[in-house]
Motif scaffolding. Structure first.
Motif, mmCIF file in Angstrom:
data_model
loop_
_atom_site.group_PDB
_atom_site.id
_atom_site.type_symbol
_atom_site.label_atom_id
_atom_site.label_comp_id
_atom_site.label_asym_id
_atom_site.label_seq_id
_atom_site.Cartn_x
_atom_site.Cartn_y
_atom_site.Cartn_z
ATOM 1 N N MET A 1 32.282 39.645 36.257
ATOM 2 C CA MET A 1 33.470 39.224 37.287
ATOM 3 C C MET A 1 33.956 37.698 37.221
ATOM 4 O O MET A 1 34.887 37.234 37.338
ATOM 5 N N LYS A 2 32.605 36.852 36.728
ATOM 6 C CA LYS A 2 33.008 35.395 36.724
ATOM 7 C C LYS A 2 33.788 35.253 35.658
ATOM 8 O O LYS A 2 34.926 34.369 35.627
ATOM 9 N N ILE A 3 33.685 35.927 34.573
ATOM 10 C CA ILE A 3 34.380 35.814 33.247
ATOM 11 C C ILE A 3 35.985 36.380 33.526
ATOM 12 O O ILE A 3 36.874 35.507 33.145
ATOM 13 N N MET A 4 36.053 37.331 34.356
ATOM 14 C CA MET A 4 37.613 38.012 34.656
ATOM 15 C C MET A 4 38.063 36.988 35.307
ATOM 16 O O MET A 4 39.419 36.835 35.426
ATOM 17 N N ARG A 5 37.505 36.315 36.304
ATOM 18 C CA ARG A 5 38.325 35.263 37.152
ATOM 19 C C ARG A 5 38.547 34.054 36.327
ATOM 20 O O ARG A 5 39.505 33.494 36.587
ATOM 21 N N THR A 6 37.751 33.533 35.520
ATOM 22 C CA THR A 6 38.049 32.786 34.663
ATOM 23 C C THR A 6 39.324 32.889 33.679
ATOM 24 O O THR A 6 40.406 32.134 33.504
ATOM 25 N N ILE A 7 39.316 34.119 33.120
ATOM 26 C CA ILE A 7 40.367 34.522 32.447
ATOM 27 C C ILE A 7 41.794 34.454 33.359
ATOM 28 O O ILE A 7 42.987 34.303 32.899
ATOM 29 N N ALA A 8 41.608 35.006 34.406
ATOM 30 C CA ALA A 8 42.853 35.246 35.409
ATOM 31 C C ALA A 8 43.427 33.717 35.738
ATOM 32 O O ALA A 8 44.368 33.367 35.552
ATOM 33 N N ASN A 9 42.514 32.805 35.990
ATOM 34 C CA ASN A 9 42.788 31.558 36.333
ATOM 35 C C ASN A 9 43.401 30.722 35.157
ATOM 36 O O ASN A 9 44.626 30.023 35.268
ATOM 37 N N ASN B 1 45.417 32.237 32.916
ATOM 38 C CA ASN B 1 46.461 32.856 32.844
ATOM 39 C C ASN B 1 47.604 32.424 33.880
ATOM 40 O O ASN B 1 48.787 33.007 34.157
ATOM 41 N N GLY B 2 46.937 31.708 34.920
ATOM 42 C CA GLY B 2 47.614 31.242 35.878
ATOM 43 C C GLY B 2 47.719 32.491 36.997
ATOM 44 O O GLY B 2 48.696 32.455 37.947
ATOM 45 N N HIS B 3 46.841 33.127 37.140
ATOM 46 C CA HIS B 3 46.634 34.212 38.073
ATOM 47 C C HIS B 3 45.477 34.264 39.175
ATOM 48 O O HIS B 3 44.627 33.341 38.525
ATOM 49 N N HIS B 4 45.212 35.086 39.980
ATOM 50 C CA HIS B 4 44.306 34.930 40.868
ATOM 51 C C HIS B 4 43.779 36.398 41.171
ATOM 52 O O HIS B 4 44.558 37.053 41.635
ATOM 53 N N LEU B 5 42.529 36.753 40.990
ATOM 54 C CA LEU B 5 41.986 38.156 41.241
ATOM 55 C C LEU B 5 41.920 38.102 42.868
ATOM 56 O O LEU B 5 41.050 37.370 43.612
ATOM 57 N N PRO B 6 42.627 39.015 43.431
ATOM 58 C CA PRO B 6 42.231 39.162 44.803
ATOM 59 C C PRO B 6 40.884 39.628 45.448
ATOM 60 O O PRO B 6 39.983 39.811 44.587
ATOM 61 N N ASP B 7 40.497 39.280 46.582
ATOM 62 C CA ASP B 7 39.019 39.614 47.051
ATOM 63 C C ASP B 7 38.741 40.915 47.153
ATOM 64 O O ASP B 7 39.939 41.703 47.309
#
Length: 400
Positions: free
Chosen positions: A152-160, A162-168
Motif C-alpha cells: 500500500m505504501k508503494i501504491m500511494r507513492t505511485i499515485a502521488n 502521478n498527481g493522484h491520491h488514494l482515497p482512505d
C-alpha cells in the motif's frame, strides 16, 4: 566460450534467481544480487591466470547474468496497468539494444580481452550505485508475500507521483480474495492486516493443466526464437563483412522493431504479433538461404539477415511481456526463468548452426521461425487481461 557462459546462464542463473525472485529475495533483492555478482565475476575474469580459472569465472558471469533480464523486466512491468504494460515492457529493450551497440564501440576501443571485461563490468557497478537505491520493490510481490502494508505504501507513492491520491479505506486484495468478495464473503482490511505469505514454484506451474500447457508452449517458442535471434547475430562471421559495423547495424536494426511492436502490441494483441513477427523473420531467412555470398548477392544476404533479426527482435522481446502475462505473480518469475532457460538452450545451439556456413544457417533459422509462429497460435490472447496474483485467481479467471 559463448557456449560455456550460456550453459551457466541456462541451467543455474535463470532458474535459481527466477525462484528466489518469486520467494525470499523478491524482484529488487534478486536484481541487486545479480548485479553485484555480475560486477565481481566480470572484474575477476580480467585477472584470470589460466584457462581453467577463466572458464570458471565465465560460468559465474553467466550464472549472474541469467537473472538480470527477467528480474529487471518483471520489476519494471508488474506495477503497470494493462493498457500501458505493452509499451512499458517494450521500452525496456531499447536499453538492451543500446548496450549491444555500445559494446561494439567498447570492443573496438579496448581490443585487449582483459580490459574489455573490466569496461563491460562498469555498467553493473554504476547501476548499483545510481539506480538501485531509487527502485521500489514490486507491490504485487509484497501482496503475495503477505506484506500488504508495504504494498500500500508503494501504491500511494505511485499515485502521488502521478498527481493522484488514494482515497482512505482503499485496500489491496489478492485475486481469490477479490472473487470471494464478489460472492459476498467478508475480506479483512488489507491496509491494516498482514497476511500469510503465498508461495509457488515451477512444480505448481506444471501441476496446473492451464499453466502447464502455457509453459510448454512458451518454452518451445523461446527456444526456436533464440536460435534465430542469436544465430543471426553470430552469423555475421559468414557474411565476410566488417565485424564491428555489422554488429552495430544488427543492434540498430532492433530498435525500430521495438517501436513498431510497441505501437501494434495494444492494437492487434500479443498473439497475432508473436505469430506475425516470427513468420516475417522466417520469410527473409528463407530468402537469405537462396542467395549467394558474392558481389550483390552478399549485400542481399546481409539485408535478409538484418530484416530477419528485425522481425525476431520484436518477437524475442514481445515474449517477455507475453510470458509474464500468461502466469500469476506467485510463479511469474519462475515460469519466466524456465522460458529464459529454454532461450539460452537455443543460444547454445545457435553457434553450431552458424559454423555450418553457406545458406544452411539461414534455412535452419527460417524453419525455426516457422515452427515458433505455429506454436504461438495455440497460446491464449492476454491483451487487456488482468495480471493474476495466485494460481487460484488465474484458474477462476479463466473459467469465468
Amino acid at each position: 566460450m559463448t557456449e560455456i557462459q550460456c550453459f551457466g546462464h541456462t541451467f543455474s542463473g535463470a532458474g535459481v534467481f527466477g525462484h528466489l525472485s518469486d520467494s525470499k529475495l523478491g524482484r529488487k533483492g534478486s536484481l541487486t544480487a545479480v548485479c553485484i555478482l555480475n560486477a565481481i565475476f566480470g572484474c575477476l575474469t580480467s585477472l584470470a591466470p589460466d584457462y581453467s580459472t577463466y572458464l570458471l569465472l565465465r560460468f559465474g558471469t553467466g550464472f549472474s547474468t541469467g537473472g538480470v533480464g527477467l528480474c529487471s523486466f518483471v520489476l519494471a512491468t508488474e506495477p503497470v496497468g494493462p493498457t500501458k504494460r505493452g509499451v512499458a515492457g517494450m521500452s525496456t529493450f531499447y536499453f538492451f539494444s543500446t548496450g549491444i551497440a555500445l559494446l561494439s564501440s567498447i570492443a573496438y576501443i579496448f581490443p585487449s580481452w582483459r580490459a574489455l571485461y573490466v569496461a563491460s563490468s562498469i555498467p553493473s557497478i554504476l547501476f548499483l550505485v545510481l539506480v538501485v537505491p531509487f527502485i521500489s520493490e514490486s507491490p504485487r510481490w509484497y501482496l503475495v508475500r503477505g506484506k500488504t502494508n508495504e504494498a500500500m505504501k508503494i501504491m500511494r507513492t505511485i499515485a502521488n507521483a502521478n498527481g493522484h491520491h488514494l482515497p482512505d479505506g482503499v485496500s489491496l486484495a489478492l485475486d481469490d480474495e477479490a472473487n470471494d468478495a464478489s460472492n459476498g464473503n467478508q475480506i479483512r482490511k488489507a491496509a491494516t492486516v498482514e497476511k500469510e505469505a503465498i508461495s509457488g514454484s515451477i512444480v505448481d506451474v506444471i501441476r496446473s493443466p492451464i499453466t502447464r500447457i502455457r509453459l510448454f508452449l512458451a518454452v518451445g517458442i523461446n527456444f526456436t526464437c533464440s536460435v534465430v535471434y542469436y544465430g543471426l547475430s553470430l552469423n555475421v562471421v559468414n557474411l565476410e563483412t566488417n565485424l564491428y559495423l555489422t554488429v552495430l547495424l544488427n543492434a540498430v536494426a532492433e530498435m525500430p522493431a521495438f517501436t513498431i511492436t510497441a505501437v501494434l502490441l495494444d492494437k492487434f494483441g500479443r498473439k497475432p504479433l508473436a505469430i506475425g513477427t516470427q513468420w516475417f523473420s522466417a520469410i527473409f531467412c528463407f530468402m537469405g538461404s537462396l542467395t549467394g555470398n558474392v558481389g550483390i548477392s552478399k549485400v542481399i544476404r546481409m539485408c535478409c539477415g538484418l530484416l530477419g533479426i528485425f522481425g525476431m527482435a520484436g518477437t524475442y522481446n514481445l515474449l517477455f511481456i507475453y510470458t509474464a502475462e500468461l502466469f500469476p505473480t506467485v510463479v511469474r518469475n519462475a515460469a519466466l526463468g524456465c522460458a529464459t532457460q529454454a532461450a539460452q538452450m537455443g543460444a547454445i545451439l545457435a553457434p553450431f548452426v552458424v559454423i555450418l556456413g553457406g545458406g544452411f544457417p539461414f534455412l535452419v533459422f527460417g524453419v525455426c521461425g516457422l515452427i515458433g509462429g505455429m506454436l504461438a497460435s495455440y497460446l491464449p490472447e492476454t491483451l487487456n487481461k488482468p495480471l493474476y496474483d495466485t494460481m487460484t485467481g488465474l484458474e477462476e479467471g479463466e473459467l469465468a
